[in-house]
Write a protein that holds these residues in place. Structure first.
Motif, PDB file in Angstrom:
ATOM      1  N   UNK A   1       0.813  -1.209   0.000  1.00 29.61           N
ATOM      2  CA  UNK A   1       0.000   0.000   0.000  1.00 29.61           C
ATOM      3  C   UNK A   1       0.853   1.269   0.000  1.00 29.61           C
ATOM      4  N   UNK A   2       2.174   1.085  -0.060  1.00 24.40           N
ATOM      5  CA  UNK A   2       3.080   2.213  -0.232  1.00 24.40           C
ATOM      6  C   UNK A   2       3.613   2.263  -1.660  1.00 24.40           C
ATOM      7  N   UNK A   3       2.947   1.539  -2.564  1.00 24.67           N
ATOM      8  CA  UNK A   3       3.371   1.465  -3.961  1.00 24.67           C
ATOM      9  C   UNK A   3       2.295   2.043  -4.881  1.00 24.67           C
ATOM     10  N   UNK A   4       2.732   2.527  -6.044  1.00 23.54           N
ATOM     11  CA  UNK A   4       1.790   3.089  -7.008  1.00 23.54           C
ATOM     12  C   UNK A   4       1.303   2.012  -7.969  1.00 23.54           C
ATOM     13  N   UNK A   5       0.641   2.432  -9.049  1.00 20.66           N
ATOM     14  CA  UNK A   5       0.055   1.459  -9.979  1.00 20.66           C
ATOM     15  C   UNK A   5       1.097   0.661 -10.762  1.00 20.66           C
ATOM     16  N   UNK A   6       2.377   1.075 -10.688  1.00 20.63           N
ATOM     17  CA  UNK A   6       3.440   0.309 -11.339  1.00 20.63           C
ATOM     18  C   UNK A   6       4.030  -0.738 -10.400  1.00 20.63           C
ATOM     19  N   UNK A   7       3.497  -0.830  -9.173  1.00 18.66           N
ATOM     20  CA  UNK A   7       3.956  -1.765  -8.143  1.00 18.66           C
ATOM     21  C   UNK A   7       5.294  -1.350  -7.543  1.00 18.66           C
ATOM     22  N   UNK A   8       5.682  -0.080  -7.760  1.00 21.75           N
ATOM     23  CA  UNK A   8       6.934   0.425  -7.213  1.00 21.75           C
ATOM     24  C   UNK A   8       6.648   1.454  -6.123  1.00 21.75           C
ATOM     25  N   UNK A   9       7.539   1.542  -5.161  1.00 21.33           N
ATOM     26  CA  UNK A   9       7.336   2.397  -3.998  1.00 21.33           C
ATOM     27  C   UNK A   9       7.175   3.859  -4.414  1.00 21.33           C
ATOM     28  N   UNK A  10       6.274   4.562  -3.744  1.00 21.79           N
ATOM     29  CA  UNK A  10       6.146   6.000  -3.948  1.00 21.79           C
ATOM     30  C   UNK A  10       7.442   6.684  -3.513  1.00 21.79           C
ATOM     31  N   UNK A  11       7.835   7.720  -4.242  1.00 20.96           N
ATOM     32  CA  UNK A  11       9.043   8.464  -3.875  1.00 20.96           C
ATOM     33  C   UNK A  11       8.930   9.026  -2.459  1.00 20.96           C
ATOM     34  N   UNK A  12       7.737   9.458  -2.078  1.00 22.97           N
ATOM     35  CA  UNK A  12       7.556   9.996  -0.734  1.00 22.97           C
ATOM     36  C   UNK A  12       7.860   8.977   0.342  1.00 22.97           C
TER      37      UNK A  12
ATOM     38  N   UNK B   1      18.019  17.875   0.413  1.00 22.42           N
ATOM     39  CA  UNK B   1      17.910  16.425   0.236  1.00 22.42           C
ATOM     40  C   UNK B   1      18.020  16.097  -1.243  1.00 22.42           C
ATOM     41  N   UNK B   2      18.825  15.110  -1.561  1.00 22.67           N
ATOM     42  CA  UNK B   2      18.915  14.588  -2.926  1.00 22.67           C
ATOM     43  C   UNK B   2      18.792  13.071  -2.872  1.00 22.67           C
ATOM     44  N   UNK B   3      17.955  12.529  -3.736  1.00 19.71           N
ATOM     45  CA  UNK B   3      17.820  11.074  -3.867  1.00 19.71           C
ATOM     46  C   UNK B   3      18.009  10.737  -5.335  1.00 19.71           C
ATOM     47  N   UNK B   4      18.930   9.834  -5.622  1.00 24.53           N
ATOM     48  CA  UNK B   4      19.188   9.410  -6.997  1.00 24.53           C
ATOM     49  C   UNK B   4      19.053   7.896  -7.061  1.00 24.53           C
ATOM     50  N   UNK B   5      18.211   7.406  -7.971  1.00 24.66           N
ATOM     51  CA  UNK B   5      17.918   5.974  -8.025  1.00 24.66           C
ATOM     52  C   UNK B   5      18.135   5.413  -9.427  1.00 24.66           C
ATOM     53  N   UNK B   6      18.571   4.153  -9.463  1.00 25.62           N
ATOM     54  CA  UNK B   6      18.652   3.419 -10.726  1.00 25.62           C
ATOM     55  C   UNK B   6      17.269   2.888 -11.112  1.00 25.62           C
ATOM     56  N   UNK B   7      16.529   2.469 -10.101  1.00 27.70           N
ATOM     57  CA  UNK B   7      15.140   2.044 -10.256  1.00 27.70           C
ATOM     58  C   UNK B   7      14.489   2.076  -8.885  1.00 27.70           C
ATOM     59  N   UNK B   8      13.146   2.080  -8.891  1.00 22.55           N
ATOM     60  CA  UNK B   8      12.423   2.100  -7.628  1.00 22.55           C
ATOM     61  C   UNK B   8      12.089   0.672  -7.215  1.00 22.55           C
ATOM     62  N   UNK B   9      12.306   0.313  -5.968  1.00 27.41           N
ATOM     63  CA  UNK B   9      12.006  -1.051  -5.503  1.00 27.41           C
ATOM     64  C   UNK B   9      10.516  -1.373  -5.626  1.00 27.41           C
ATOM     65  N   UNK B  10      10.225  -2.649  -5.847  1.00 25.37           N
ATOM     66  CA  UNK B  10       8.843  -3.100  -5.992  1.00 25.37           C
ATOM     67  C   UNK B  10       8.317  -3.590  -4.640  1.00 25.37           C
ATOM     68  N   UNK B  11       7.005  -3.828  -4.605  1.00 26.15           N
ATOM     69  CA  UNK B  11       6.343  -4.273  -3.373  1.00 26.15           C
ATOM     70  C   UNK B  11       6.989  -5.534  -2.810  1.00 26.15           C
ATOM     71  N   UNK B  12       7.057  -5.596  -1.486  1.00 27.28           N
ATOM     72  CA  UNK B  12       7.572  -6.693  -0.677  1.00 27.28           C
ATOM     73  C   UNK B  12       9.100  -6.793  -0.674  1.00 27.28           C
ATOM     74  N   UNK B  13       9.772  -5.855  -1.359  1.00 27.52           N
ATOM     75  CA  UNK B  13      11.224  -5.816  -1.262  1.00 27.52           C
ATOM     76  C   UNK B  13      11.629  -5.443   0.156  1.00 27.52           C
TER      77      UNK B  13
ATOM     78  N   UNK C   1       9.829   8.431 -15.353  1.00 23.97           N
ATOM     79  CA  UNK C   1      10.376   7.879 -14.117  1.00 23.97           C
ATOM     80  C   UNK C   1      11.378   8.871 -13.550  1.00 23.97           C
ATOM     81  N   UNK C   2      11.376   9.003 -12.248  1.00 24.94           N
ATOM     82  CA  UNK C   2      12.291   9.931 -11.593  1.00 24.94           C
ATOM     83  C   UNK C   2      13.644   9.259 -11.399  1.00 24.94           C
ATOM     84  N   UNK C   3      14.674   9.889 -11.956  1.00 27.88           N
ATOM     85  CA  UNK C   3      16.029   9.391 -11.742  1.00 27.88           C
ATOM     86  C   UNK C   3      16.711  10.075 -10.580  1.00 27.88           C
ATOM     87  N   UNK C   4      16.330  11.337 -10.366  1.00 25.72           N
ATOM     88  CA  UNK C   4      16.921  12.090  -9.256  1.00 25.72           C
ATOM     89  C   UNK C   4      15.951  13.188  -8.844  1.00 25.72           C
ATOM     90  N   UNK C   5      15.952  13.471  -7.562  1.00 28.66           N
ATOM     91  CA  UNK C   5      15.143  14.568  -7.045  1.00 28.66           C
ATOM     92  C   UNK C   5      15.999  15.349  -6.057  1.00 28.66           C
TER      93      UNK C   5
END
Length: 258
Positions: A17-28, A64-76, A200-204
């Protein structure tokens, strides 16, 4: 102090329930995991909110800076490692590493800058005056964080109005102001569904300018700052008072994850 004692490592579950419709975690939610790790790490070393609140001090996030290669999926099961790489009189710099707790796969990194303030005056407090500056014992200059430092988010005075958000009870954190990550969550909520399906967000990068509070209205203004880069100025307003800048955010997008 041994190097491994300077680094904190904390496990978090990517709940569905912390994931969006792509099954990946919300950035927040990912951002909140980093902030929780910072809180755990500082408390364990005697410089956390438990101690500081007793002497009328607290930490506030400056950048704050967050840089990701990909967002983790549910249950990770995530591991967030965090360490302080420098301490100055009024600021500390803290880094993060985000990886899979079981496989070690690296999802990304984070950088942050924190200020200590007096909770009564809301003015900066001298970090090195606390416990005779012993926070310096926990500085780790050897562990590398391979992403660029957090940005001031430069943009012009121009900008297209992108929308407004009214702040409510659930936006306020333990410090009594709008939670640091809420600015990002509200920004992403202003985006249409089509944007989230094609970007997709690569960096914020987030640069905090002034505190905002329950009841403030946040107006978002956007400007393209480069290829795949959009900056946002967030202006807070209360009633008929003149608007004031509260925060800036820059989002760098990448090709959608497969």
């Amino acid at each position: 102090m041994e190097r491994h004692n300077k680094i904190g490592r904390y496990e978090f579950l990517v709940e569905p329930f912390h994931c969006d419709f792509s099954n990946r975690i919300f950035m927040g939610h990912l951002g909140n995991h980093l902030l929780n790790a910072a809180d755990f790490h500082s408390n364990e070393r005697g410089f956390g909110m438990h101690f500081l609140n007793g002497i009328r001090k607290t930490w506030v996030l400056s950048r704050l800076a967050i840089e990701v290669n990909e967002m983790p999926v549910a249950y990770t099961r995530l591991s967030v490692e965090t360490w302080v790489d420098s301490v100055m009189r009024f600021f500390t710099q803290r880094n993060f590493k985000i990886s899979d707790h079981e496989t070690g796969k690296i999802y990304g990194y984070g950088r942050s800058v924190w200020a200590m303030i007096d909770t009564e005056t809301r003015q900066p407090a001298d970090i090195l005056a606390i416990k005779e500056g012993s926070i310096a014992e926990y500085v780790d200059k050897e562990t590398i964080c391979p992403i660029a430092a957090s940005s001031r988010v430069r943009m012009s005075d121009e900008g297209q109005w992108a929308g407004k958000v009214e702040t409510h009870y659930s936006d306020v954190d333990v410090n009594g102001h709008i939670n640091s990550v809420k600015y990002v969550e509200h920004l992403l909520d202003l985006m249409p569904e089509a944007w989230h399906r094609t970007h997709c967000i690569g960096r914020i990068d987030v640069a905090y300018v002034a505190e905002s509070h329950f009841g403030d209205v946040l107006n978002y203004y956007c400007e393209t700052t480069g290829e795949g880069k959009t900056a946002y100025r967030i202006m807070k307003q209360r009633g008929e008072e003149p608007p004031l800048e509260a925060c800036r955010v820059e989002i760098t997008t990448v090709k959608p994850h497969l």
